[in-house]
Every structure is written in C-alpha cells, then in structure tokens.
Design a protein around this motif. Structure first.
Motif, PDB file in Angstrom:
ATOM      1  N   VAL A  98      33.895 114.786  46.609  1.00  0.00           N
ATOM      2  CA  VAL A  98      33.846 113.252  46.516  1.00  0.00           C
ATOM      3  C   VAL A  98      32.780 112.870  45.614  1.00  0.00           C
ATOM      4  O   VAL A  98      32.771 111.804  45.052  1.00  0.00           O
ATOM      5  N   VAL A  99      31.797 113.486  45.083  1.00  0.00           N
ATOM      6  CA  VAL A  99      30.369 113.844  44.732  1.00  0.00           C
ATOM      7  C   VAL A  99      30.708 113.038  42.891  1.00  0.00           C
ATOM      8  O   VAL A  99      30.323 113.165  42.757  1.00  0.00           O
ATOM      9  N   VAL A 100      31.692 114.723  42.980  1.00  0.00           N
ATOM     10  CA  VAL A 100      31.273 115.216  41.960  1.00  0.00           C
ATOM     11  C   VAL A 100      32.760 113.823  40.981  1.00  0.00           C
ATOM     12  O   VAL A 100      32.363 113.512  39.511  1.00  0.00           O
ATOM     13  N   PHE A 101      33.454 113.499  41.893  1.00  0.00           N
ATOM     14  CA  PHE A 101      34.006 112.472  41.105  1.00  0.00           C
ATOM     15  C   PHE A 101      33.783 111.091  41.149  1.00  0.00           C
ATOM     16  O   PHE A 101      33.715 110.333  39.652  1.00  0.00           O
ATOM     17  N   ILE A 196      48.650 101.876  42.524  1.00  0.00           N
ATOM     18  CA  ILE A 196      50.044 102.049  43.485  1.00  0.00           C
ATOM     19  C   ILE A 196      50.859 102.951  42.407  1.00  0.00           C
ATOM     20  O   ILE A 196      51.770 103.812  43.655  1.00  0.00           O
ATOM     21  N   GLU A 197      50.341 103.058  41.295  1.00  0.00           N
ATOM     22  CA  GLU A 197      51.305 103.652  40.294  1.00  0.00           C
ATOM     23  C   GLU A 197      51.256 105.066  40.733  1.00  0.00           C
ATOM     24  O   GLU A 197      51.753 105.874  40.904  1.00  0.00           O
ATOM     25  N   ALA A 198      49.666 105.767  41.138  1.00  0.00           N
ATOM     26  CA  ALA A 198      49.220 107.176  41.181  1.00  0.00           C
ATOM     27  C   ALA A 198      49.291 107.293  42.372  1.00  0.00           C
ATOM     28  O   ALA A 198      48.781 109.248  42.392  1.00  0.00           O
ATOM     29  N   GLY A 199      49.019 106.880  43.447  1.00  0.00           N
ATOM     30  CA  GLY A 199      48.652 107.347  44.372  1.00  0.00           C
ATOM     31  C   GLY A 199      47.526 108.356  44.884  1.00  0.00           C
ATOM     32  O   GLY A 199      46.234 107.553  44.214  1.00  0.00           O
ATOM     33  N   PRO A 200      46.929 109.033  45.520  1.00  0.00           N
ATOM     34  CA  PRO A 200      45.445 109.955  45.174  1.00  0.00           C
ATOM     35  C   PRO A 200      45.604 110.623  44.158  1.00  0.00           C
ATOM     36  O   PRO A 200      44.370 111.512  43.282  1.00  0.00           O
ATOM     37  N   GLY A 201      46.914 110.994  42.609  1.00  0.00           N
ATOM     38  CA  GLY A 201      46.652 111.328  41.385  1.00  0.00           C
ATOM     39  C   GLY A 201      45.568 110.179  40.759  1.00  0.00           C
ATOM     40  O   GLY A 201      44.837 110.650  40.094  1.00  0.00           O
ATOM     41  N   VAL A 202      45.397 109.167  40.927  1.00  0.00           N
ATOM     42  CA  VAL A 202      44.577 108.310  40.548  1.00  0.00           C
ATOM     43  C   VAL A 202      42.676 108.694  40.518  1.00  0.00           C
ATOM     44  O   VAL A 202      42.584 108.885  39.488  1.00  0.00           O
ATOM     45  N   VAL A 203      42.782 109.404  41.516  1.00  0.00           N
ATOM     46  CA  VAL A 203      41.419 110.721  41.676  1.00  0.00           C
ATOM     47  C   VAL A 203      41.590 111.854  40.502  1.00  0.00           C
ATOM     48  O   VAL A 203      40.462 111.893  39.661  1.00  0.00           O
ATOM     49  N   PHE A 204      42.258 112.464  40.821  1.00  0.00           N
ATOM     50  CA  PHE A 204      42.622 114.151  41.099  1.00  0.00           C
ATOM     51  C   PHE A 204      43.140 113.599  38.641  1.00  0.00           C
ATOM     52  O   PHE A 204      42.087 114.503  37.951  1.00  0.00           O
ATOM     53  N   GLY A 205      43.620 112.768  38.310  1.00  0.00           N
ATOM     54  CA  GLY A 205      44.107 112.180  36.814  1.00  0.00           C
ATOM     55  C   GLY A 205      42.879 111.913  36.702  1.00  0.00           C
ATOM     56  O   GLY A 205      42.251 112.513  34.845  1.00  0.00           O
ATOM     57  N   THR A 206      41.794 111.284  36.795  1.00  0.00           N
ATOM     58  CA  THR A 206      40.168 111.038  35.805  1.00  0.00           C
ATOM     59  C   THR A 206      39.414 112.450  36.265  1.00  0.00           C
ATOM     60  O   THR A 206      39.063 112.451  35.079  1.00  0.00           O
ATOM     61  N   LEU A 207      39.600 113.183  37.210  1.00  0.00           N
ATOM     62  CA  LEU A 207      38.476 114.454  36.927  1.00  0.00           C
ATOM     63  C   LEU A 207      39.150 115.382  35.710  1.00  0.00           C
ATOM     64  O   LEU A 207      38.684 116.078  35.365  1.00  0.00           O
ATOM     65  N   ALA A 208      40.604 115.465  35.745  1.00  0.00           N
ATOM     66  CA  ALA A 208      41.157 116.249  34.732  1.00  0.00           C
ATOM     67  C   ALA A 208      40.749 115.754  33.113  1.00  0.00           C
ATOM     68  O   ALA A 208      40.530 116.351  32.471  1.00  0.00           O
ATOM     69  N   GLU A 209      41.238 114.643  33.171  1.00  0.00           N
ATOM     70  CA  GLU A 209      40.429 114.122  32.015  1.00  0.00           C
ATOM     71  C   GLU A 209      38.930 113.932  31.684  1.00  0.00           C
ATOM     72  O   GLU A 209      38.718 114.540  30.544  1.00  0.00           O
ATOM     73  N   HIS A 210      37.734 113.682  32.469  1.00  0.00           N
ATOM     74  CA  HIS A 210      36.966 114.181  32.159  1.00  0.00           C
ATOM     75  C   HIS A 210      36.319 115.172  33.189  1.00  0.00           C
ATOM     76  O   HIS A 210      35.107 115.260  31.955  1.00  0.00           O
ATOM     77  N   ALA A 211      35.905 116.013  32.923  1.00  0.00           N
ATOM     78  CA  ALA A 211      35.793 117.452  34.069  1.00  0.00           C
ATOM     79  C   ALA A 211      36.858 118.451  33.968  1.00  0.00           C
ATOM     80  O   ALA A 211      36.504 119.751  33.647  1.00  0.00           O
ATOM     81  N   GLY A 212      38.396 118.109  33.517  1.00  0.00           N
ATOM     82  CA  GLY A 212      39.051 119.840  33.344  1.00  0.00           C
ATOM     83  C   GLY A 212      40.050 119.466  34.473  1.00  0.00           C
ATOM     84  O   GLY A 212      39.363 119.856  35.619  1.00  0.00           O
TER      85      GLY A 212
END
Length: 421
Positions: A98-101, A196-212
């Motif tokens: 969570v800190v990384v996010f 609503i659209e991504a659920g938990p994926g909004v967090v992991f999508g952000t990490l994938a985009e900016h942290a890999g």
C-alpha cells in the motif's frame, strides 16, 4: 472492566447485566461470522481473476473460496503463535504494498498536480452514505480483538489497551492517506467511476502503469494474502467467542474443548469452519454473485452488528461505574465520554440502517433492505431471551456469564443492573 475471552460480551455483561451480555455475545457471533464468511466471496473472486488472467486457469469462484476455507480451517486449529506469525508477516507485506501505491499515486497525480478535493468532508454527505458507512465500518471490524487474546499475554491490561489504541490510530490514518492517494491517482472527479469499472483493478492498474507489471502482480498477490489474513483473524475471533461461551456453559460445553498439544480452541474453530462451509455452499446453490451478494451483503450485516455492539458497550461503561462508585476515575471516563459515545454511535446506527439499501445492487429484492440489518436484531433478541432462560432455569451458569468461569457455582454473587433484573 476486566478483559476476557469474548471482548464485547464480557464488557456488556459487566455493565448491563448478564442477560445483556448473552445478547451481546449472540450479536457478536452474527457480526463476526458474517464478515468472515462474506470474505470468502471476495477471496474466491480475486483469486479466480488472478489465476485466469496470469495463468489461464479458469475455475468457478467457489473452488478458490473452498480452498481458502480449508487453509483457514487448518491454521485455526494450530497453536496461536503460528497464527500470530502468519498474520504479522502478511500484514507487514500488505502495508508495504500500500505504501508503494501511495508513493506512485502522489508521484503521478492525475492532471499533473496533487488535489486535496478528496479530503473535503462535504463530499461524504452524498448519495450512498449508507454503503460508505457500512463498508467503512466493516474495515474496522475486529479492532477490539486484542481483548480476546488477553488470557494469552503476560500483561493484558497494558498490552491489550496499547495494541488497541495503536491499531485504531494507525488503521484510520493509513486508510485515510491511501484513500486520498487513490483520488490523486484517478482525479477526484473520476475516482468513483474508475472504482466501479475496475474494482480493485484501479489500484493494480495504476501500479502496472507507473511501477511495472511485476510490482503490480506482487501487490495483487499481497491483496490476496490480505484477504486470507483477514479470514484467519476473524476465524480465530469467532472460535474464541465460542470457546468463551462454551466454557461458561452459555452454549454447549464441547465448544470449550481445546487442542491437546496446541491449546487452541479446536471445537470453536471447527464449528466456525462448518458454518462457513454451509453458507458458502448455500450461495453457490442459489447462484449468487460472490462479491455483489455474498461479500457485500454480509459486510453490511457485520457493520450493523459491530455498531450495535459498540453502542451497547459504551452504555455498559456507564452501568459499570454506576455499580462501582468506589472505583477512582474522573467524570470524563465515568460518564461524559461513554454517554457521548453512546449517543453518537446510536446516531450512526440509525443512519446505517435507514440507508442500508445503498449497499444493494439495482434490482435486488426490496425486502433485503430490512431483512439483512434485521439479522443482528434477531440475534440480539435470541440472546436476550436465552439469557433470561438461563437466569430462570440455570442460575449457576447465569451467575458466571462474562466472568470466564469454567465451573460456575450457585454461590457466586449476583450483580445485575438493567437487563439482568
């Protein structure tokens, strides 16, 4: 008040009378079982999604849910030290993710600048307040669980109190910071739609985009383990409530049986696992959604139960000190703080129940808006009735309610207040 196995149960019994304590214990069992079992829906869904996305393994959500139930059931009958170690390691890793996010979000704000709009208190009072309260309160469910382990630490008065204060302060601050980080990453105006659209994926999508993708995948796995850790924690809590009630003979005595080698509440653990299995199977047979139905419905039930328990416990503080005027505490501790807490918590309870329909998906039967929050009321009423039956027919058992006595005797002092008369 003395801290015992059963936490809220013992506190309510000490302040509102033993029948009230039994009522509180039934509410607690309903609330903690609800959140624990509901989490199996979330666990099954997120594990299934990960396995399908990353490995192409497609199985119904309930396959993964039942696998998690098996793991939790095994850990539940092992010694507490092992459970504490598992939970501590998982918690540390989850917090790190969570800190990384948070760092990634604040380092890559939507629109190029960090917005504070997500912290505006005025945004709270909008449509869906009931859902916000229910899920927010559900996130804090179990904050008092340190008291359940009071008989397993050397200095319960100091250790349990300190752990509870730190847990509430840290959890509240960490949740607030991370929720703000989410609005910064998506933009405050887009946070609801993206969630609503991504659920938990909004967090992991952000990490994938900016942290890999590697960081994102690791964070997803830690999300899965966090749900597993919560399942284990609530499972242990329910097992110890059942142990406390079995030891005091409020419920069948076999629930007080512990493992020969581990000392863990084995009977309570197995009972909770069987109950969870039954509910999960019922939702599978009814073809209900694991998150929209199983997780959300039971989270709402748990939230209502926990707020009701906190309200009763706050009122019990007033009753406790009223019966013990010789106890040296100031007016704030004795009267002002608990009365204020009782009033405010009752107000939250009313708002939560009145707006409970915000938790239900469109098209859900309307009767669920009163049936689901009514579960805790039914549980509390059944507990109160059972407490009164014990008082009339099993006075020795009744006299031991909330005291952690293994073999209650009829000579113990009766110290009722409101509900035990």
């Amino acid at each position: 008040m003395a801290q015992k196995e059963g936490a809220f149960y013992s506190y309510i019994a000490g302040g509102l009378g033993r029948a009230g304590g039994v009522s509180g214990s039934f509410i607690a069992l309903a609330a903690y079982n609800a959140i624990q079992i509901g989490l199996y829906g979330l666990f099954g869904a997120v594990v299934g999604d990960f396995m399908t996305t990353k490995f192409g393994v497609e199985q119904p959500w309930w396959v993964w849910a039942l696998s998690g139930l098996l793991v939790v059931g095994i850990l539940g009958i092992l010694q507490v030290d092992l459970n504490a170690t598992v939970l501590a390691v998982l918690l540390l890793l989850e917090c790190l993710a969570v800190v990384v996010f948070d760092v990634v979000s604040f380092g890559n704000p939507a629109g190029g600048s960090i917005s504070f709009a997500g912290l505006d208190p005025g945004n709270l009072f909008a449509a869906g307040l009931g859902a916000v309260l229910a899920l927010g309160i559900a996130c804090f469910t179990g904050f008092e669980s340190g008291a359940i382990y009071s008989e397993e630490v050397r200095d319960p008065r100091r250790t349990v109190a300190r752990a509870t204060y730190i847990a509430v302060a840290f959890t509240g601050g960490f949740y607030a910071l991370s929720a703000w980080a989410l609005t910064v990453a998506t933009g405050p105006e887009n946070a609801q739609t993206a969630s609503i659209e991504a659920g938990p994926g909004v967090v992991f999508g952000t990490l994938a985009e900016h942290a890999g993708t590697t960081i994102s995948d690791v964070a997803y796995l830690l999300f899965v383990t966090s749900v597993l850790a919560a399942l284990l924690s609530f499972h242990n809590g329910v097992a110890r409530y059942l142990f406390a009630l079995g030891r005091e003979r409020v419920l069948p005595a076999y629930l007080s049986r512990t493992g020969v080698r581990t000392g863990a509440p084995a009977a309570g653990s197995l009972t909770q696992s069987v109950l969870a299995l039954g509910v999960v199977v019922a939702f599978v047979l009814a073809d209900r959604h694991p998150v929209v139905d199983l997780f959300t419905w039971l989270s709402g039930v748990s939230a209502v139960g926990v707020v009701l328990l906190m309200t009763l416990t706050s009122a019990a503080v007033v009753g406790f000190f009223r019966r013990r005027p010789e106890v040296e505490v100031n007016t704030w501790q004795r009267l002002v703080a608990p009365v204020l807490a009782t009033v405010l918590l009752f107000a939250v309870l009313v708002v939560l129940v009145v707006n409970f329909d915000a938790l239900l998906a469109p098209g859900s039967p309307r009767y669920l808006a009163w049936l689901l929050p009514g579960v805790t009321l039914v549980a509390g009423s059944a507990g109160l009735a059972w407490g009164l039956i014990l008082r009339a027919n099993r006075p020795a058992v009744y006299a031991a309610v909330g005291r952690g006595v293994v073999e209650p005797t009829s000579t113990q002092e009766e110290t009722p207040l409101t509900l035990s008369r």
